[in-house]
Scaffold this motif. Structure first.
Motif, mmCIF file in Angstrom:
data_model
loop_
_atom_site.group_PDB
_atom_site.id
_atom_site.type_symbol
_atom_site.label_atom_id
_atom_site.label_comp_id
_atom_site.label_asym_id
_atom_site.label_seq_id
_atom_site.Cartn_x
_atom_site.Cartn_y
_atom_site.Cartn_z
ATOM 1 N N MET A 40 117.676 -5.889 16.447
ATOM 2 C CA MET A 40 118.920 -6.247 15.932
ATOM 3 C C MET A 40 118.908 -5.989 14.320
ATOM 4 O O MET A 40 120.285 -5.503 13.935
ATOM 5 C CB MET A 40 118.925 -7.888 15.879
ATOM 6 C CG MET A 40 118.929 -8.375 17.169
ATOM 7 S SD MET A 40 120.570 -7.972 18.329
ATOM 8 C CE MET A 40 120.080 -9.049 19.704
ATOM 9 N N ALA A 41 118.071 -5.784 13.564
ATOM 10 C CA ALA A 41 118.042 -5.441 12.156
ATOM 11 C C ALA A 41 118.354 -3.962 12.026
ATOM 12 O O ALA A 41 118.928 -3.794 11.027
ATOM 13 C CB ALA A 41 116.773 -5.736 11.567
ATOM 14 N N SER A 42 118.329 -3.205 13.158
ATOM 15 C CA SER A 42 118.734 -1.691 12.915
ATOM 16 C C SER A 42 120.068 -1.687 12.838
ATOM 17 O O SER A 42 120.531 -0.553 12.486
ATOM 18 C CB SER A 42 118.025 -1.015 14.260
ATOM 19 O OG SER A 42 118.417 -1.417 15.580
ATOM 20 N N VAL A 43 120.793 -2.674 13.147
ATOM 21 C CA VAL A 43 122.306 -2.526 13.172
ATOM 22 C C VAL A 43 122.551 -2.332 11.741
ATOM 23 O O VAL A 43 123.770 -1.785 11.236
ATOM 24 C CB VAL A 43 123.109 -3.736 13.583
ATOM 25 C CG1 VAL A 43 124.413 -3.664 13.155
ATOM 26 C CG2 VAL A 43 122.991 -3.923 15.213
ATOM 27 N N ALA A 44 121.818 -2.858 10.787
ATOM 28 C CA ALA A 44 122.087 -2.581 9.323
ATOM 29 C C ALA A 44 121.855 -1.348 8.604
ATOM 30 O O ALA A 44 122.486 -0.643 7.760
ATOM 31 C CB ALA A 44 121.158 -3.775 8.418
ATOM 32 N N CYS A 229 118.860 7.190 15.850
ATOM 33 C CA CYS A 229 118.082 6.492 16.965
ATOM 34 C C CYS A 229 116.932 5.652 16.281
ATOM 35 O O CYS A 229 116.301 4.908 17.146
ATOM 36 C CB CYS A 229 117.122 7.877 17.497
ATOM 37 S SG CYS A 229 117.788 8.744 18.763
ATOM 38 N N SER A 230 116.983 5.542 15.136
ATOM 39 C CA SER A 230 115.947 4.465 14.436
ATOM 40 C C SER A 230 116.656 3.079 15.088
ATOM 41 O O SER A 230 115.874 1.968 14.793
ATOM 42 C CB SER A 230 116.113 4.350 12.818
ATOM 43 O OG SER A 230 117.568 4.406 12.460
ATOM 44 N N ALA A 231 117.951 3.113 15.389
ATOM 45 C CA ALA A 231 118.453 1.710 15.955
ATOM 46 C C ALA A 231 117.815 1.360 17.316
ATOM 47 O O ALA A 231 118.007 0.339 17.801
ATOM 48 C CB ALA A 231 119.905 1.954 16.057
ATOM 49 N N LEU A 232 116.989 2.195 17.785
ATOM 50 C CA LEU A 232 116.516 1.953 19.230
ATOM 51 C C LEU A 232 115.058 1.361 19.119
ATOM 52 O O LEU A 232 114.426 1.078 19.988
ATOM 53 C CB LEU A 232 116.545 3.319 19.901
ATOM 54 C CG LEU A 232 117.883 3.898 20.243
ATOM 55 C CD1 LEU A 232 117.611 5.186 21.210
ATOM 56 C CD2 LEU A 232 118.770 2.764 21.080
ATOM 57 N N THR A 233 114.478 1.184 17.812
ATOM 58 C CA THR A 233 113.068 0.880 17.839
ATOM 59 C C THR A 233 113.243 -0.623 18.147
ATOM 60 O O THR A 233 114.223 -1.269 17.678
ATOM 61 C CB THR A 233 112.512 1.163 16.450
ATOM 62 O OG1 THR A 233 113.577 0.454 15.371
ATOM 63 C CG2 THR A 233 112.583 2.622 16.124
ATOM 64 N N GLY A 234 112.120 -1.074 18.830
ATOM 65 C CA GLY A 234 112.174 -2.557 19.285
ATOM 66 C C GLY A 234 112.687 -2.978 20.563
ATOM 67 O O GLY A 234 112.401 -4.047 21.100
ATOM 68 N N VAL A 235 113.044 -1.748 21.189
ATOM 69 C CA VAL A 235 113.487 -2.024 22.425
ATOM 70 C C VAL A 235 112.437 -2.275 23.549
ATOM 71 O O VAL A 235 112.421 -3.131 24.635
ATOM 72 C CB VAL A 235 114.402 -0.765 22.969
ATOM 73 C CG1 VAL A 235 114.674 -1.180 24.617
ATOM 74 C CG2 VAL A 235 115.644 -0.576 22.218
ATOM 75 N N ALA A 262 122.479 -5.350 25.736
ATOM 76 C CA ALA A 262 123.959 -5.588 25.621
ATOM 77 C C ALA A 262 124.395 -5.836 24.204
ATOM 78 O O ALA A 262 125.294 -5.289 23.857
ATOM 79 C CB ALA A 262 124.104 -6.662 26.342
ATOM 80 N N LEU A 263 123.775 -6.686 23.335
ATOM 81 C CA LEU A 263 124.142 -7.131 22.216
ATOM 82 C C LEU A 263 123.924 -6.181 21.315
ATOM 83 O O LEU A 263 125.007 -5.738 20.532
ATOM 84 C CB LEU A 263 123.397 -8.254 21.536
ATOM 85 C CG LEU A 263 123.828 -9.599 22.161
ATOM 86 C CD1 LEU A 263 122.364 -10.545 21.708
ATOM 87 C CD2 LEU A 263 124.964 -10.274 21.699
ATOM 88 N N LEU A 264 122.932 -5.240 21.335
ATOM 89 C CA LEU A 264 122.862 -4.112 20.404
ATOM 90 C C LEU A 264 123.877 -2.883 20.844
ATOM 91 O O LEU A 264 124.383 -2.556 19.702
ATOM 92 C CB LEU A 264 121.497 -3.533 20.686
ATOM 93 C CG LEU A 264 121.034 -2.617 19.756
ATOM 94 C CD1 LEU A 264 121.134 -2.900 18.408
ATOM 95 C CD2 LEU A 264 119.564 -1.782 20.059
#
Length: 614
Positions: A40-44, A229-235, A262-264
Motif C-alpha cells: 500500500m505504501a508503494s503508492v506513495a 516495479c517498486s510498487a509490487l514489493t510486498g505482494v 485489487a486495491l493496489l
C-alpha cells in the motif's frame, strides 16, 4: 540449592491450535492491515518513480505514464493470481522458498530465501526512512535527528510485533484504512474535475521536466517500468505468512491476497489517470502524490490528511516484513539452514527471535545509511523479483507433476508470470546495477553460502548424534566423578554427596601451587589436615602447578585419566554458590567459571555445575 542441567530443546514447537491460539491469528481483514502495508505504501513512491524517469523525455514522455502503469498492473494481476495458487499448494507458508524447495532443488530454494531475506530487511529500512523523510520535509527542524527518529519508529513497530501479529493488525488497521480511503478519495474526486482544484503545493518549485527532449525510446520505457516495479514489493508477503491466518487459513490468505491486488491496482491506475488528466509535471521538493491531492481535494483539510496518512503508513510499512520474515526464518531453521532458535515460537504465535533479528539488522542498516532513503531505494525490489521468478518457475513444475483439473491453464499462467518477472528482474538489475544493485548481486551468493555452512554443521552434529537411527542397547559405563575443592564447607559436602550418586568412583581434587609462597603452603597444609580430620571417604588428589593457574591443571589431570582409558565416562562436578541478588555476583571469585571454561575448551569430560543459593 539447584543444579544447572542443560535440557535438549526441540527444533520446533507445536502450534497453539486451541481457541486461544486462533485468537492470536489473523482474519482476512487483519491480514490486509498487517501484511499489506508495504504494498500500500508503494503508492506513495511508485507513480513518482515512473514520472521522474519519463520526465527526461519532456511533456511528451509523461504521456506514457498510464501505459507503463497499466503494464505494471498487468504484472500485478498475474502475480496475485499466481500467489493465490501458491497459498493453496503450500499452506505452511514460505512462498517462493517453499515452492523452490519442493520442485527446483535446495540451492535454488536458498537463493529465493536469500533474496527474500534481503528484500524484507531493505523494506524495513526504506519504509522507516521514507516515513521519517516525509516528516522532516514538513518539519525541517527535525532533519538533524532523523536517525534517532528512524530508530524510534523501528522500536515502536518491533514492540508491537513482539506482542503478536494479530496485535500488530489491530494497531495498524486504522492507519491503513485512512490511507486507502484518502487515496481512493483523491482518485474519485479527481475524475470528476475538469481542472486542478489547486496548484498551491507546486507553486514556486522548479520543474524537473526536461524541456528539449521529445523522443521516447524502449530503454527509457524499460527504465520507467523498472522504477515503477517498486510498487509490487510486498505482494508475496501474504503467501509467506499463511500459517499466521485463522482457520481456514488458505481461504483467508487468498482473500487477503485478492483484496491487496485489487486495491493496489485501482490506486495505481487511478493515480496514473489523474497524472495525465491534470497534465502534472514533477517538481523539486514536492511529491507527485502531494500534487495530486492538491489538484483533487484542494489545499485544505483533505490535502493535509493525505500527507499525514502517507507519513504514518510509510513509517509503519515495515510491519509487512515483521509479518513475513520471521515465518520464513522459521522454515529455514526447521530445514537446518539457520540456527534452530529461529524455529521457536513464544506466546501469541510470535517468532520472537526472528522479530528481534530483523529489528537488529534493520537498525544497523539505518545507522549505516544515516537515515537517508535515497541511498537505500536503488537496492529495493531486486531481491523480491528474484523470488517472484523462482516462484513462478517452480509452480509451472508443480502443475506438471500434480496435474489435476485445469492444470494446463494454471501452468500457462505461471509460465507467463515467470516470463514477465524474469524480464523484469533483468531490467531492474540492469538499470539499477551502478546505483547499488551490485551489492545485492554480491550479497545473494554470500547469504546462500552461509545457509549451506549452517546446514553442513547441523549435518555433522546429526551424524554424531545418529539422528533418525534406532540406537543400540543400553550399556553401563564405568564412570568417575571429579569434584574440585579448595576448602571444606557445607557446599563441599553437598557436592561430594551428589557425586556419590552420579558415578562409580569419586575423587576430590585441589590445585597446589608449588611456588615458594608461605600463604599458599599454609592453605594447602590446612586443607590436607582438615580432610584427614573429616574423613569423608573420598580421596583428595593434589594437583601440583608452578604457575598459579586453576583451570588448566585440572584439565590436564582429566586428560591424563582419559588417556589411560581407565574410565568410560569422566564427569567434573563444579560446586559454586549462587547469590540471591544480581548485584551480589560481583562478590564471587569466579573460580567455577574459570574451571568450566578450561574443561570445555581442553577436555571431553561432562561438566556439571552444582549451585547453592546463598
Amino acid at each position: 540449592m539447584s543444579r544447572t542441567v542443560k535440557q535438549p530443546q526441540s527444533d520446533t514447537e507445536p502450534p497453539d491450535t486451541g481457541a486461544a491460539g486462533e485468537r492470536h491469528r489473523l482474519s482476512a481483514f487483519g491480514g490486509l492491515a498487517a501484511l499489506s502495508l508495504d504494498a500500500m505504501a508503494s503508492v506513495a513512491y511508485g507513480p513518482e518513480a515512473i514520472v521522474l524517469v519519463l520526465a527526461a523525455a519532456g511533456s511528451y514522455g509523461l504521456g506514457f505514464t498510464l501505459p507503463v502503469t497499466v503494464a505494471i498492473a498487468v504484472l500485478l494481476a498475474v502475480l496475485v493470481s499466481s500467489y493465490r495458487q501458491v497459498i493453496a499448494a503450500f499452506p505452511d507458508g514460505g512462498g517462493s522458498y517453499a515452492v523452490a524447495k519442493a520442485h527446483l532443488g535446495r540451492r535454488t530454494a536458498l537463493t529465493a530465501a536469500a533474496s527474500l531475506v534481503i528484500d524484507y530487511v531493505l523494506n524495513v529500512a526504506v519504509s522507516v526512512t521514507a516515513g521519517v523523510a516525509a516528516l522532516t520535509s514538513a518539519f525541517p527542524g527535525l532533519y538533524g535527528d532523523r536517525v534517532w527518529l528512524c530508530l524510534g519508529v523501528l522500536a515502536l513497530v518491533t514492540a508491537v510485533n513482539l506482542r503478536g501479529i494479530a496485535e500488530s493488525a489491530r494497531w495498524f488497521t486504522a492507519p491503513t484504512a485512512v490511507f486507502v480511503a484518502s487515496i481512493l478519495a483523491v482518485v474519485v474526486v479527481g475524475l470528476f474535475r475538469d481542472a486542478p482544484a489547486s496548484t498551491a503545493a507546486a507553486a514556486g518549485h522548479a520543474s524537473a521536466l526536461a524541456g528539449n527532449a521529445t523522443a521516447v525510446g524502449a530503454l527509457l520505457l524499460l527504465k520507467a517500468f523498472a522504477s515503477g516495479c517498486s510498487a509490487l514489493t510486498g505482494v508475496e508477503a501474504v503467501a509467506n505468512a499463511v500459517p499466521a491466518f485463522r482457520t481456514p487459513s488458505v481461504r483467508r490468505a487468498q482473500r487477503t491476497e485478492t483484496a491487496l491486488g485489487a486495491l493496489l491496482g485501482v490506486m495505481l491506475i487511478g493515480l496514473a489517470v489523474l497524472i495525465g488528466r491534470f497534465h502534472l509535471q514533477p517538481v523539486e521538493g514536492v511529491t507527485v502524490l502531494a500534487q495530486l491531492a492538491d489538484a483533487s481535494l484542494g489545499h485544505g483539510f483533505g490535502f493535509y490528511l493525505v500527507q499525514f496518512a502517507t507519513v504514518v503508513l510509510l513509517a509503519l510499512a515495515a510491519n509487512t516484513s515483521f509479518g513475513g520474515l520471521p515465518v520464513l526464518l522459521h522454515l529455514l531453521a526447521r530445514d537446518n539452514h539457520l540456527p534452530h532458535v529461529f524455529a521457536l515460537r513464544a506466546d501469541r504465535q510470535v517468532h520472537r527471535h526472528g522479530v528481534l533479528f530483523l529489528a537488529a539488522v534493520s537498525a544497523a542498516l539505518l545507522v549505516a545509511s544515516g537515515g537517508d532513503v535515497n541511498s537505500l531505494v536503488p537496492l529495493f525490489a531486486i531481491g523480491v523479483f528474484v523470488g517472484f521468478t523462482v516462484c513462478q518457475i517452480g509452480m509451472v513444475r508443480h502443475w506438471r507433476l500434480v496435474r489435476g483439473p485445469r492444470w494446463q491453464g494454471r501452468a500457462t499462467l505461471n509460465g507467463f508470470g515467470a516470463l514477465l518477472t524474469g524480464i523484469s528482474t533483468l531490467v531492474v538489475t540492469g538499470t539499477k546495477f551502478t546505483e547499488g544493485a551490485w551489492g545485492i548481486c554480491l550479497a545473494l551468493p554470500l547469504l546462500v553460502l552461509l545457509f549451506e555452512l549452517i546446514h553442513r554443521s547441523y549435518a555433522r552434529i546429526g551424524n554424531r548424534l545418529e539422528l533418525g537411527r534406532i540406537p543400540g542397547p543400553l550399556t553401563p559405563h564405568h564412570s568417575l566423578v571429579i569434584v574440585p575443592v579448595h576448602a571444606i564447607t557445607r557446599l563441599t559436602r553437598e557436592a561430594l554427596s551428589t557425586a556419590l550418586s552420579l558415578g562409580d568412583e569419586v575423587r576430590a581434587v585441589t590445585v597446589v601451587h608449588t611456588v615458594p609462597d608461605p600463604e599458599d603452603r599454609a592453605a594447602a597444609e590446612a586443607l590436607r589436615r582438615d580432610w584427614e580430620l573429616w574423613r569423608p571417604g573420598v580421596e583428595l588428589v593434589e594437583i601440583p602447578d608452578g604457575h598459579r593457574r586453576l583451570g588448566q591443571p585440572i584439565a590436564g589431570y582429566v586428560n591424563a585419566l582419559a588417556a589411560a582409558r581407565a574410565y568410560d565416562r569422566i564427569t567434573v562436578l563444579i560446586p559454586e554458590t549462587e547469590p540471591r541478588h544480581v548485584w551480589q555476583r560481583a562478590l564471587q571469585n569466579q573460580r567455577g567459571a574459570v574451571i568450566d571454561r578450561a574443561l570445555r575448551r581442553r577436555t571431553d569430560a561432562v561438566v556439571c555445575r552444582l549451585r547453592m543459593r546463598t
